[in-house]
Design a protein around this motif. Sequence first.
Motif, PDB file in Angstrom:
ATOM      1  N   GLY A 323    -111.620  50.567  48.959  1.00  0.00           N
ATOM      2  CA  GLY A 323    -112.906  49.946  48.665  1.00  0.00           C
ATOM      3  C   GLY A 323    -113.931  50.123  49.771  1.00  0.00           C
ATOM      4  N   HIS A 325    -116.425  52.478  51.940  1.00  0.00           N
ATOM      5  CA  HIS A 325    -117.120  53.760  51.811  1.00  0.00           C
ATOM      6  C   HIS A 325    -117.854  54.076  53.106  1.00  0.00           C
ATOM      7  CE1 HIS A 325    -116.305  53.264  47.549  1.00  0.00           C
ATOM      8  NE2 HIS A 325    -116.743  52.029  47.695  1.00  0.00           N
ATOM      9  N   ASP A 342    -116.763  47.458  48.937  1.00  0.00           N
ATOM     10  CA  ASP A 342    -117.017  46.956  47.579  1.00  0.00           C
ATOM     11  C   ASP A 342    -117.032  45.424  47.552  1.00  0.00           C
ATOM     12  OD1 ASP A 342    -117.134  49.509  46.640  1.00  0.00           O
ATOM     13  OD2 ASP A 342    -115.061  49.564  45.906  1.00  0.00           O
ATOM     14  N   ASN A 343    -118.038  44.886  46.892  1.00  0.00           N
ATOM     15  CA  ASN A 343    -118.146  43.438  46.668  1.00  0.00           C
ATOM     16  C   ASN A 343    -118.237  42.597  47.939  1.00  0.00           C
ATOM     17  OD1 ASN A 343    -117.863  43.924  43.845  1.00  0.00           O
ATOM     18  ND2 ASN A 343    -115.649  44.089  44.176  1.00  0.00           N
TER      19      ASN A 343
END
Lengths: 409, 138
Positions: A323, A325, A342-343
Amino acid sequence: MGASPFSVQAIRDQFPALRQQVYGKQLIYFDNGATSQKPQVVLDTLKQYYALENANIHRGVHYLSQQATTAYEQARRTIQSYIRAKSPDEIIFTKGTTDAINLVAYSFGELLKAGDEILITAMEHHSNIVPWQLLCERKGCVLKVVPISKKGELDLVAFEELLSEKTKLFALTHISNTLGTINPVQSLIQKAHQVGAKVLLDGAQSIQHLTIDVKALNCDFYAFSGHKVFGPTGIGILYGKEEILEKMPPYQGGGDMIAKVTFERTTYNTLPFKFEAGTPHIAGAIGLGSAIEFLNSLDLEAAAAHELELTKYAQGILDTFEGLHIIGEAKNKTSVVSFTIDNMHPFDLGTLLDKQGIAVRTGHHCTQPLMDFFGIPGTVRASFAFYNTKAEIDTFVAALERSMQILGA
Amino acid sequence: MTIQEKQQDLIDEFSIYEDWMDKYEYIIELGKAVKGLSEAHKTKDKLIEGCQSNVWLACTLQDGKMFFEADADAIITKGIIGMLLQVYNGETPQTILQTEPFFIDAIGLTEHLSPTRANGLLSMVKRIKTEALQSLNP
Protein backbone atom coordinates in the motif's frame (compact mmCIF):
# COMPACT_ATOMS: atom_id res chain seq x y z
CA MET A 1 42.74 22.41 4.19
CA GLY A 2 42.94 18.88 2.76
CA ALA A 3 39.93 16.58 2.80
CA SER A 4 39.88 14.05 5.62
CA PRO A 5 38.55 10.50 5.12
CA PHE A 6 34.75 10.38 5.25
CA SER A 7 33.37 9.43 8.65
CA VAL A 8 29.70 9.97 9.43
CA GLN A 9 30.37 9.98 13.15
CA ALA A 10 33.12 12.58 12.86
CA ILE A 11 30.77 14.76 10.80
CA ARG A 12 27.82 14.28 13.18
CA ASP A 13 30.02 15.39 16.09
CA GLN A 14 30.24 18.81 14.46
CA PHE A 15 26.45 19.34 14.36
CA PRO A 16 25.09 20.23 17.83
CA ALA A 17 21.44 20.11 16.67
CA LEU A 18 21.73 16.40 15.92
CA ARG A 19 22.59 15.61 19.54
CA GLN A 20 19.25 16.66 21.02
CA GLN A 21 16.16 14.78 22.08
CA VAL A 22 12.59 15.73 21.17
CA TYR A 23 9.57 14.35 23.07
CA GLY A 24 12.10 12.29 25.03
CA LYS A 25 13.37 10.57 21.88
CA GLN A 26 16.67 10.97 20.05
CA LEU A 27 16.04 13.41 17.19
CA ILE A 28 16.25 11.96 13.70
CA TYR A 29 16.42 14.80 11.23
CA PHE A 30 15.14 13.81 7.79
CA ASP A 31 13.98 17.24 6.65
CA ASN A 32 17.19 18.32 5.00
CA GLY A 33 15.38 19.25 1.79
CA ALA A 34 13.71 22.04 3.75
CA THR A 35 16.85 23.16 5.54
CA SER A 36 20.08 21.63 6.75
CA GLN A 37 21.52 21.76 10.26
CA LYS A 38 24.58 23.92 10.92
CA PRO A 39 28.07 22.76 11.87
CA GLN A 40 29.76 24.30 14.91
CA VAL A 41 32.23 26.20 12.73
CA VAL A 42 29.39 28.18 11.09
CA LEU A 43 27.86 28.96 14.49
CA ASP A 44 31.27 30.10 15.75
CA THR A 45 31.80 32.28 12.68
CA LEU A 46 28.47 34.07 13.21
CA LYS A 47 29.15 34.58 16.90
CA GLN A 48 32.66 35.86 16.22
CA TYR A 49 31.40 38.24 13.55
CA TYR A 50 28.73 39.84 15.73
CA ALA A 51 30.91 39.82 18.84
CA LEU A 52 34.06 41.36 17.44
CA GLU A 53 33.96 42.13 13.73
CA ASN A 54 30.59 43.80 13.20
CA ALA A 55 30.75 46.86 10.96
CA ASN A 56 29.15 48.06 7.75
CA ILE A 57 31.07 47.23 4.62
CA HIS A 58 32.40 49.01 1.53
CA ARG A 59 32.19 52.53 2.93
CA GLY A 60 34.10 52.73 6.16
CA VAL A 61 37.67 53.94 6.48
CA HIS A 62 38.00 52.46 9.93
CA TYR A 63 39.61 49.20 10.95
CA LEU A 64 36.48 47.16 11.66
CA SER A 65 34.78 48.19 8.44
CA GLN A 66 37.79 47.17 6.41
CA GLN A 67 37.98 43.87 8.23
CA ALA A 68 34.27 43.17 7.62
CA THR A 69 34.61 44.16 3.96
CA THR A 70 37.57 41.82 3.53
CA ALA A 71 35.68 38.93 5.17
CA TYR A 72 32.56 39.58 3.05
CA GLU A 73 34.55 39.71 -0.18
CA GLN A 74 36.58 36.67 0.87
CA ALA A 75 33.30 34.75 1.30
CA ARG A 76 32.35 35.74 -2.24
CA ARG A 77 35.64 34.34 -3.53
CA THR A 78 35.24 31.13 -1.52
CA ILE A 79 31.85 30.60 -3.15
CA GLN A 80 33.16 31.56 -6.57
CA SER A 81 35.87 28.97 -6.37
CA TYR A 82 33.50 26.33 -4.93
CA ILE A 83 31.16 26.52 -7.93
CA ARG A 84 34.08 27.19 -10.31
CA ALA A 85 32.82 30.56 -11.55
CA LYS A 86 35.16 32.59 -13.71
CA SER A 87 35.12 35.74 -11.60
CA PRO A 88 33.86 36.95 -8.19
CA ASP A 89 31.86 39.54 -10.14
CA GLU A 90 29.57 36.71 -11.17
CA ILE A 91 28.61 35.92 -7.57
CA ILE A 92 25.69 38.02 -6.31
CA PHE A 93 24.61 37.77 -2.69
CA THR A 94 20.82 37.46 -2.42
CA LYS A 95 18.36 36.50 0.31
CA GLY A 96 18.10 32.98 -1.06
CA THR A 97 17.10 30.96 -4.10
CA THR A 98 13.66 32.58 -4.33
CA ASP A 99 15.18 36.05 -4.22
CA ALA A 100 17.78 35.08 -6.83
CA ILE A 101 15.13 33.77 -9.23
CA ASN A 102 13.02 36.87 -8.71
CA LEU A 103 16.06 39.00 -9.48
CA VAL A 104 16.50 37.25 -12.82
CA ALA A 105 12.77 37.29 -13.58
CA TYR A 106 12.63 41.01 -12.95
CA SER A 107 15.94 42.19 -14.36
CA PHE A 108 16.61 39.73 -17.20
CA GLY A 109 12.85 39.93 -17.78
CA GLU A 110 13.24 43.63 -18.59
CA LEU A 111 15.18 42.57 -21.71
CA LEU A 112 12.26 40.46 -22.96
CA LYS A 113 9.25 41.46 -25.00
CA ALA A 114 5.69 40.28 -25.61
CA GLY A 115 5.55 36.87 -27.23
CA ASP A 116 8.92 35.72 -25.90
CA GLU A 117 8.68 32.33 -24.25
CA ILE A 118 9.87 31.12 -20.85
CA LEU A 119 10.21 27.38 -20.51
CA ILE A 120 9.96 25.64 -17.12
CA THR A 121 9.18 22.04 -16.13
CA ALA A 122 6.28 20.30 -14.39
CA MET A 123 8.46 19.50 -11.36
CA GLU A 124 9.33 23.07 -10.38
CA HIS A 125 9.04 24.52 -6.89
CA HIS A 126 6.55 27.41 -6.69
CA SER A 127 9.60 29.70 -6.49
CA ASN A 128 10.52 28.72 -10.02
CA ILE A 129 6.95 29.10 -11.33
CA VAL A 130 5.41 32.22 -9.83
CA PRO A 131 8.21 34.72 -10.67
CA TRP A 132 7.83 33.70 -14.33
CA GLN A 133 4.05 34.03 -14.18
CA LEU A 134 4.50 37.54 -12.82
CA LEU A 135 6.95 38.30 -15.62
CA CYS A 136 4.51 36.96 -18.21
CA GLU A 137 1.77 39.19 -16.81
CA ARG A 138 4.10 42.20 -16.84
CA LYS A 139 5.63 41.78 -20.27
CA GLY A 140 3.20 39.59 -22.19
CA CYS A 141 5.63 36.68 -22.33
CA VAL A 142 4.36 33.11 -22.61
CA LEU A 143 5.05 30.37 -20.06
CA LYS A 144 5.54 26.83 -21.39
CA VAL A 145 5.91 23.72 -19.27
CA VAL A 146 7.91 20.60 -20.06
CA PRO A 147 5.82 17.59 -18.92
CA ILE A 148 7.17 14.67 -16.89
CA SER A 149 6.52 10.92 -16.75
CA LYS A 150 4.88 9.10 -13.84
CA LYS A 151 8.35 7.99 -12.81
CA GLY A 152 9.21 11.65 -12.32
CA GLU A 153 11.54 12.12 -15.27
CA LEU A 154 11.39 14.95 -17.81
CA ASP A 155 9.78 14.15 -21.15
CA LEU A 156 12.78 14.89 -23.35
CA VAL A 157 10.85 14.53 -26.60
CA ALA A 158 8.30 17.11 -25.47
CA PHE A 159 11.18 19.32 -24.30
CA GLU A 160 12.66 19.44 -27.79
CA GLU A 161 9.24 20.15 -29.27
CA LEU A 162 8.61 23.02 -26.88
CA LEU A 163 12.03 24.52 -27.47
CA SER A 164 12.10 27.09 -30.27
CA GLU A 165 13.63 30.36 -31.38
CA LYS A 166 10.97 32.04 -29.25
CA THR A 167 12.37 30.44 -26.07
CA LYS A 168 14.41 33.11 -24.32
CA LEU A 169 14.92 31.38 -21.02
CA PHE A 170 14.75 27.80 -19.77
CA ALA A 171 14.43 27.76 -15.98
CA LEU A 172 14.57 24.34 -14.37
CA THR A 173 15.40 22.63 -11.15
CA HIS A 174 18.67 20.71 -11.03
CA ILE A 175 17.27 18.25 -8.46
CA SER A 176 13.55 18.06 -7.68
CA ASN A 177 12.79 18.89 -4.04
CA THR A 178 9.76 16.59 -4.07
CA LEU A 179 10.95 13.68 -6.23
CA GLY A 180 14.73 13.72 -5.86
CA THR A 181 15.09 13.45 -9.65
CA ILE A 182 18.47 14.64 -10.93
CA ASN A 183 17.74 16.26 -14.27
CA PRO A 184 20.16 15.70 -17.18
CA VAL A 185 21.05 19.37 -17.15
CA GLN A 186 24.24 19.19 -19.17
CA SER A 187 22.50 18.04 -22.36
CA LEU A 188 19.41 20.20 -21.70
CA ILE A 189 21.60 23.30 -21.42
CA GLN A 190 23.35 22.43 -24.68
CA LYS A 191 20.07 22.02 -26.51
CA ALA A 192 18.61 25.22 -25.10
CA HIS A 193 21.72 27.12 -26.16
CA GLN A 194 21.34 25.80 -29.70
CA VAL A 195 18.14 27.87 -30.08
CA GLY A 196 19.70 30.85 -28.33
CA ALA A 197 17.86 30.44 -25.02
CA LYS A 198 19.56 31.18 -21.70
CA VAL A 199 19.33 28.63 -18.90
CA LEU A 200 18.71 29.17 -15.20
CA LEU A 201 19.35 26.25 -12.87
CA ASP A 202 17.50 26.19 -9.56
CA GLY A 203 20.27 24.71 -7.45
CA ALA A 204 18.45 24.80 -4.12
CA GLN A 205 18.57 21.00 -3.91
CA SER A 206 21.78 20.32 -5.82
CA ILE A 207 24.44 22.53 -4.22
CA GLN A 208 24.48 20.34 -1.07
CA HIS A 209 24.59 17.00 -2.90
CA LEU A 210 26.54 17.42 -6.14
CA THR A 211 29.80 18.99 -7.18
CA ILE A 212 28.82 22.09 -9.11
CA ASP A 213 30.97 23.46 -11.89
CA VAL A 214 29.06 26.30 -13.53
CA LYS A 215 31.70 26.68 -16.26
CA ALA A 216 31.52 23.00 -17.24
CA LEU A 217 27.70 23.01 -17.02
CA ASN A 218 27.74 26.22 -19.05
CA CYS A 219 24.50 27.36 -17.36
CA ASP A 220 23.80 31.08 -17.59
CA PHE A 221 22.39 31.38 -14.06
CA TYR A 222 22.64 29.16 -11.01
CA ALA A 223 20.69 29.99 -7.84
CA PHE A 224 20.96 28.49 -4.37
CA SER A 225 20.20 29.14 -0.69
CA GLY A 226 22.75 29.24 2.10
CA HIS A 227 20.56 27.55 4.68
CA LYS A 228 20.19 24.35 2.64
CA VAL A 229 23.96 24.00 2.36
CA PHE A 230 24.80 24.15 6.10
CA GLY A 231 24.97 27.96 6.18
CA PRO A 232 22.70 30.62 7.73
CA THR A 233 19.17 31.51 6.63
CA GLY A 234 18.53 34.74 4.75
CA ILE A 235 21.52 34.45 2.46
CA GLY A 236 21.75 32.94 -0.99
CA ILE A 237 23.62 33.19 -4.24
CA LEU A 238 22.84 34.10 -7.77
CA TYR A 239 25.58 33.10 -10.13
CA GLY A 240 25.25 34.72 -13.56
CA LYS A 241 27.58 34.90 -16.52
CA GLU A 242 29.30 38.26 -16.44
CA GLU A 243 28.35 39.29 -19.97
CA ILE A 244 24.66 38.65 -19.24
CA LEU A 245 24.68 40.35 -15.84
CA GLU A 246 26.34 43.39 -17.47
CA LYS A 247 23.37 43.78 -19.81
CA MET A 248 20.76 43.42 -17.09
CA PRO A 249 19.34 46.55 -15.40
CA PRO A 250 19.49 46.87 -11.59
CA TYR A 251 16.80 45.01 -9.67
CA GLN A 252 16.54 47.23 -6.61
CA GLY A 253 17.82 50.74 -5.99
CA GLY A 254 19.59 52.02 -2.91
CA GLY A 255 22.96 52.25 -1.27
CA ASP A 256 25.99 50.30 -2.47
CA MET A 257 24.56 49.71 -5.96
CA ILE A 258 25.27 53.23 -7.22
CA ALA A 259 28.30 54.96 -8.73
CA LYS A 260 26.94 58.50 -8.54
CA VAL A 261 23.53 59.89 -7.63
CA THR A 262 22.10 63.24 -8.66
CA PHE A 263 18.42 64.15 -8.88
CA GLU A 264 18.73 64.23 -12.65
CA ARG A 265 20.54 60.97 -13.23
CA THR A 266 22.07 58.10 -11.33
CA THR A 267 24.82 55.84 -12.59
CA TYR A 268 25.23 52.37 -11.25
CA ASN A 269 28.04 50.55 -9.56
CA THR A 270 29.92 47.76 -11.32
CA LEU A 271 29.24 44.06 -10.85
CA PRO A 272 28.51 42.45 -8.50
CA PHE A 273 27.47 45.51 -6.43
CA LYS A 274 24.98 46.69 -9.05
CA PHE A 275 22.69 43.94 -7.77
CA GLU A 276 23.36 44.33 -4.04
CA ALA A 277 21.33 47.37 -2.96
CA GLY A 278 21.40 48.32 0.70
CA THR A 279 23.42 46.86 3.53
CA PRO A 280 23.63 43.18 2.70
CA HIS A 281 23.37 40.24 5.08
CA ILE A 282 27.06 40.53 5.95
CA ALA A 283 27.03 37.95 8.74
CA GLY A 284 25.06 35.58 6.52
CA ALA A 285 27.54 35.92 3.67
CA ILE A 286 30.51 35.30 5.95
CA GLY A 287 28.64 32.39 7.57
CA LEU A 288 27.91 30.90 4.16
CA GLY A 289 31.58 31.27 3.27
CA SER A 290 32.46 29.30 6.37
CA ALA A 291 29.88 26.59 5.50
CA ILE A 292 31.52 26.23 2.09
CA GLU A 293 34.95 26.03 3.69
CA PHE A 294 33.55 23.29 5.93
CA LEU A 295 32.46 21.40 2.79
CA ASN A 296 35.90 21.90 1.32
CA SER A 297 37.32 20.06 4.32
CA LEU A 298 35.26 16.95 3.55
CA ASP A 299 35.63 14.14 1.05
CA LEU A 300 32.62 15.26 -0.95
CA GLU A 301 32.67 12.35 -3.35
CA ALA A 302 32.38 9.93 -0.44
CA ALA A 303 29.67 12.12 1.12
CA ALA A 304 27.61 12.04 -2.09
CA ALA A 305 28.07 8.26 -2.35
CA HIS A 306 26.87 7.92 1.24
CA GLU A 307 23.75 10.01 0.51
CA LEU A 308 22.98 7.92 -2.55
CA GLU A 309 23.38 4.74 -0.50
CA LEU A 310 20.98 6.09 2.15
CA THR A 311 18.44 6.94 -0.54
CA LYS A 312 18.62 3.48 -2.10
CA TYR A 313 18.55 1.78 1.29
CA ALA A 314 15.42 3.66 2.44
CA GLN A 315 13.66 3.29 -0.90
CA GLY A 316 14.51 -0.44 -1.00
CA ILE A 317 12.84 -1.05 2.37
CA LEU A 318 9.82 1.19 1.78
CA ASP A 319 9.22 -0.42 -1.61
CA THR A 320 8.34 -3.69 0.17
CA PHE A 321 5.54 -2.05 2.21
CA GLU A 322 2.08 -3.00 1.04
CA GLY A 323 0.00 0.00 0.00
CA LEU A 324 3.02 2.32 -0.01
CA HIS A 325 3.76 4.21 -3.21
CA ILE A 326 7.10 5.87 -3.86
CA ILE A 327 6.51 9.19 -5.64
CA GLY A 328 9.53 9.84 -7.82
CA GLU A 329 11.21 6.74 -9.21
CA ALA A 330 13.65 8.36 -11.56
CA LYS A 331 16.67 6.27 -12.40
CA ASN A 332 18.94 9.13 -11.49
CA LYS A 333 17.86 10.52 -8.13
CA THR A 334 19.33 11.28 -4.73
CA SER A 335 18.63 12.17 -1.11
CA VAL A 336 14.83 12.34 -1.32
CA VAL A 337 12.31 9.57 -0.72
CA SER A 338 8.74 10.82 -1.12
CA PHE A 339 5.81 8.49 -0.62
CA THR A 340 2.09 8.06 -0.01
CA ILE A 341 0.31 5.21 1.76
CA ASP A 342 -3.18 4.04 0.79
CA ASN A 343 -5.91 5.45 3.03
CA MET A 344 -3.46 7.33 5.23
CA HIS A 345 -3.10 11.09 5.14
CA PRO A 346 0.47 12.47 5.00
CA PHE A 347 -0.39 14.85 7.83
CA ASP A 348 -1.32 11.94 10.13
CA LEU A 349 1.83 10.01 9.26
CA GLY A 350 4.00 13.10 9.74
CA THR A 351 2.42 13.90 13.10
CA LEU A 352 2.92 10.36 14.43
CA LEU A 353 6.52 10.27 13.17
CA ASP A 354 7.15 13.62 14.86
CA LYS A 355 5.96 12.26 18.20
CA GLN A 356 8.53 9.47 17.80
CA GLY A 357 11.32 12.01 17.33
CA ILE A 358 11.49 11.90 13.54
CA ALA A 359 11.39 15.09 11.50
CA VAL A 360 10.02 14.61 7.99
CA ARG A 361 8.14 17.00 5.75
CA THR A 362 4.53 16.38 4.75
CA GLY A 363 2.29 18.18 2.30
CA HIS A 364 2.72 19.49 -1.20
CA HIS A 365 6.31 20.73 -0.72
CA CYS A 366 5.49 23.95 -2.59
CA THR A 367 4.93 21.92 -5.75
CA GLN A 368 1.14 21.95 -6.07
CA PRO A 369 1.07 21.46 -9.86
CA LEU A 370 3.24 18.37 -9.36
CA MET A 371 0.82 17.00 -6.74
CA ASP A 372 -2.06 17.63 -9.16
CA PHE A 373 -0.15 15.68 -11.82
CA PHE A 374 0.13 12.67 -9.49
CA GLY A 375 -3.45 13.21 -8.25
CA ILE A 376 -2.43 13.32 -4.58
CA PRO A 377 -2.84 15.98 -1.87
CA GLY A 378 0.73 15.58 -0.71
CA THR A 379 3.44 13.14 0.27
CA VAL A 380 5.57 12.23 3.23
CA ARG A 381 9.12 13.21 2.34
CA ALA A 382 12.26 11.93 4.01
CA SER A 383 15.27 13.90 2.76
CA PHE A 384 18.80 13.03 3.75
CA ALA A 385 22.11 14.75 4.30
CA PHE A 386 25.53 13.18 4.63
CA TYR A 387 25.24 13.22 8.44
CA ASN A 388 22.33 10.74 8.38
CA THR A 389 22.82 7.01 8.93
CA LYS A 390 21.31 3.67 8.00
CA ALA A 391 20.59 3.09 11.68
CA GLU A 392 18.43 6.23 11.62
CA ILE A 393 16.58 4.86 8.61
CA ASP A 394 15.95 1.62 10.51
CA THR A 395 14.48 3.58 13.43
CA PHE A 396 12.40 5.64 10.98
CA VAL A 397 11.08 2.48 9.32
CA ALA A 398 10.08 0.99 12.69
CA ALA A 399 8.36 4.27 13.63
CA LEU A 400 6.56 4.31 10.31
CA GLU A 401 5.35 0.74 10.85
CA ARG A 402 4.01 1.70 14.27
CA SER A 403 2.27 4.76 12.80
CA MET A 404 0.69 2.63 10.09
CA GLN A 405 -0.51 0.14 12.67
CA ILE A 406 -2.19 2.87 14.70
CA LEU A 407 -3.76 4.52 11.67
CA GLY A 408 -4.86 1.27 10.07
CA ALA A 409 -6.24 -0.42 13.21
CA MET B 1 -23.02 19.87 31.93
CA THR B 2 -21.62 23.35 31.33
CA ILE B 3 -19.27 24.03 28.46
CA GLN B 4 -16.42 24.40 30.97
CA GLU B 5 -17.24 21.03 32.53
CA LYS B 6 -17.21 19.45 29.09
CA GLN B 7 -13.70 20.80 28.55
CA GLN B 8 -12.57 19.59 31.98
CA ASP B 9 -13.95 16.13 31.14
CA LEU B 10 -11.74 15.97 28.05
CA ILE B 11 -8.71 17.08 30.04
CA ASP B 12 -9.40 14.33 32.60
CA GLU B 13 -9.82 11.73 29.87
CA PHE B 14 -6.36 12.58 28.53
CA SER B 15 -4.66 12.75 31.92
CA ILE B 16 -4.25 8.96 32.03
CA TYR B 17 -1.96 9.00 29.00
CA GLU B 18 1.66 9.76 29.71
CA ASP B 19 3.09 8.79 26.36
CA TRP B 20 2.57 11.00 23.33
CA MET B 21 1.82 8.05 21.08
CA ASP B 22 -0.91 6.84 23.48
CA LYS B 23 -2.46 10.30 23.41
CA TYR B 24 -2.48 10.29 19.64
CA GLU B 25 -3.86 6.76 19.48
CA TYR B 26 -6.79 8.02 21.50
CA ILE B 27 -7.23 11.09 19.27
CA ILE B 28 -7.27 8.79 16.25
CA GLU B 29 -9.92 6.62 17.95
CA LEU B 30 -11.99 9.75 18.51
CA GLY B 31 -11.47 10.72 14.89
CA LYS B 32 -12.75 7.39 13.68
CA ALA B 33 -15.88 7.82 15.81
CA VAL B 34 -16.74 11.20 14.23
CA LYS B 35 -19.65 10.67 11.85
CA GLY B 36 -18.36 13.24 9.42
CA LEU B 37 -20.20 14.58 6.41
CA SER B 38 -21.42 12.68 3.38
CA GLU B 39 -19.56 13.44 0.15
CA ALA B 40 -22.65 15.32 -1.08
CA HIS B 41 -22.42 17.64 1.91
CA LYS B 42 -18.74 18.37 1.46
CA THR B 43 -19.45 21.43 -0.62
CA LYS B 44 -17.15 24.32 -1.31
CA ASP B 45 -18.93 26.72 1.07
CA LYS B 46 -18.27 24.28 3.93
CA LEU B 47 -14.63 23.74 3.03
CA ILE B 48 -11.87 25.27 5.12
CA GLU B 49 -8.68 24.73 3.19
CA GLY B 50 -5.52 24.20 5.16
CA CYS B 51 -2.02 23.76 3.87
CA GLN B 52 -1.68 20.34 5.52
CA SER B 53 -5.27 19.08 5.72
CA ASN B 54 -8.77 20.16 4.75
CA VAL B 55 -11.76 20.61 7.04
CA TRP B 56 -15.49 20.86 6.27
CA LEU B 57 -17.94 22.45 8.69
CA ALA B 58 -21.75 22.57 8.57
CA CYS B 59 -23.88 24.36 11.12
CA THR B 60 -27.56 24.48 12.13
CA LEU B 61 -29.46 26.49 14.73
CA GLN B 62 -32.24 24.71 16.69
CA ASP B 63 -34.21 26.34 19.52
CA GLY B 64 -31.47 28.91 20.03
CA LYS B 65 -28.73 26.30 20.22
CA MET B 66 -26.05 25.59 17.69
CA PHE B 67 -25.18 22.21 16.22
CA PHE B 68 -22.13 21.54 14.13
CA GLU B 69 -21.15 18.68 11.88
CA ALA B 70 -17.68 18.48 10.54
CA ASP B 71 -15.21 16.36 8.67
CA ALA B 72 -11.52 16.33 7.76
CA ASP B 73 -9.33 14.41 5.36
CA ALA B 74 -6.71 13.70 8.04
CA ILE B 75 -7.78 11.49 10.94
CA ILE B 76 -5.85 13.36 13.65
CA THR B 77 -7.47 16.59 12.54
CA LYS B 78 -10.80 14.79 12.63
CA GLY B 79 -10.13 13.56 16.17
CA ILE B 80 -9.51 17.09 17.38
CA ILE B 81 -12.63 18.20 15.51
CA GLY B 82 -14.54 15.52 17.43
CA MET B 83 -13.44 17.11 20.70
CA LEU B 84 -14.26 20.64 19.54
CA LEU B 85 -17.75 19.51 18.51
CA GLN B 86 -18.21 17.74 21.83
CA VAL B 87 -17.51 21.07 23.51
CA TYR B 88 -19.42 23.47 21.27
CA ASN B 89 -22.42 21.41 20.15
CA GLY B 90 -25.73 22.23 21.79
CA GLU B 91 -24.50 25.53 23.21
CA THR B 92 -26.03 28.95 22.67
CA PRO B 93 -24.28 31.38 20.32
CA GLN B 94 -23.51 33.63 23.32
CA THR B 95 -21.75 30.83 25.19
CA ILE B 96 -19.82 29.83 22.07
CA LEU B 97 -18.61 33.37 21.54
CA GLN B 98 -17.43 33.61 25.15
CA THR B 99 -15.65 30.27 25.27
CA GLU B 100 -12.08 29.62 24.20
CA PRO B 101 -11.16 25.96 23.73
CA PHE B 102 -8.70 25.92 26.66
CA PHE B 103 -8.68 22.11 26.78
CA ILE B 104 -6.52 22.06 23.62
CA ASP B 105 -3.71 23.77 25.49
CA ALA B 106 -4.19 21.68 28.62
CA ILE B 107 -3.97 18.41 26.68
CA GLY B 108 -0.81 19.61 24.96
CA LEU B 109 -2.24 20.03 21.47
CA THR B 110 -1.51 23.76 21.15
CA GLU B 111 0.52 23.19 17.99
CA HIS B 112 -2.60 22.03 16.17
CA LEU B 113 -4.30 25.36 16.72
CA SER B 114 -1.27 27.44 15.78
CA PRO B 115 -1.51 29.54 12.63
CA THR B 116 1.67 27.95 11.28
CA ARG B 117 0.28 24.43 11.51
CA ALA B 118 -2.17 25.22 8.72
CA ASN B 119 -4.30 22.12 9.19
CA GLY B 120 -7.53 24.09 9.06
CA LEU B 121 -8.35 23.75 12.76
CA LEU B 122 -7.67 27.33 13.78
CA SER B 123 -9.78 28.53 10.87
CA MET B 124 -12.48 26.07 11.92
CA VAL B 125 -12.67 27.51 15.45
CA LYS B 126 -12.85 30.98 13.90
CA ARG B 127 -15.63 29.77 11.57
CA ILE B 128 -17.58 28.31 14.54
CA LYS B 129 -17.41 31.71 16.24
CA THR B 130 -18.35 33.55 13.06
CA GLU B 131 -21.39 31.28 12.64
CA ALA B 132 -22.35 31.99 16.26
CA LEU B 133 -22.00 35.73 15.72
CA GLN B 134 -24.01 35.63 12.50
CA SER B 135 -26.84 33.69 14.17
CA LEU B 136 -27.13 36.55 16.67
CA ASN B 137 -27.20 39.19 13.92
CA PRO B 138 -28.92 37.47 11.02
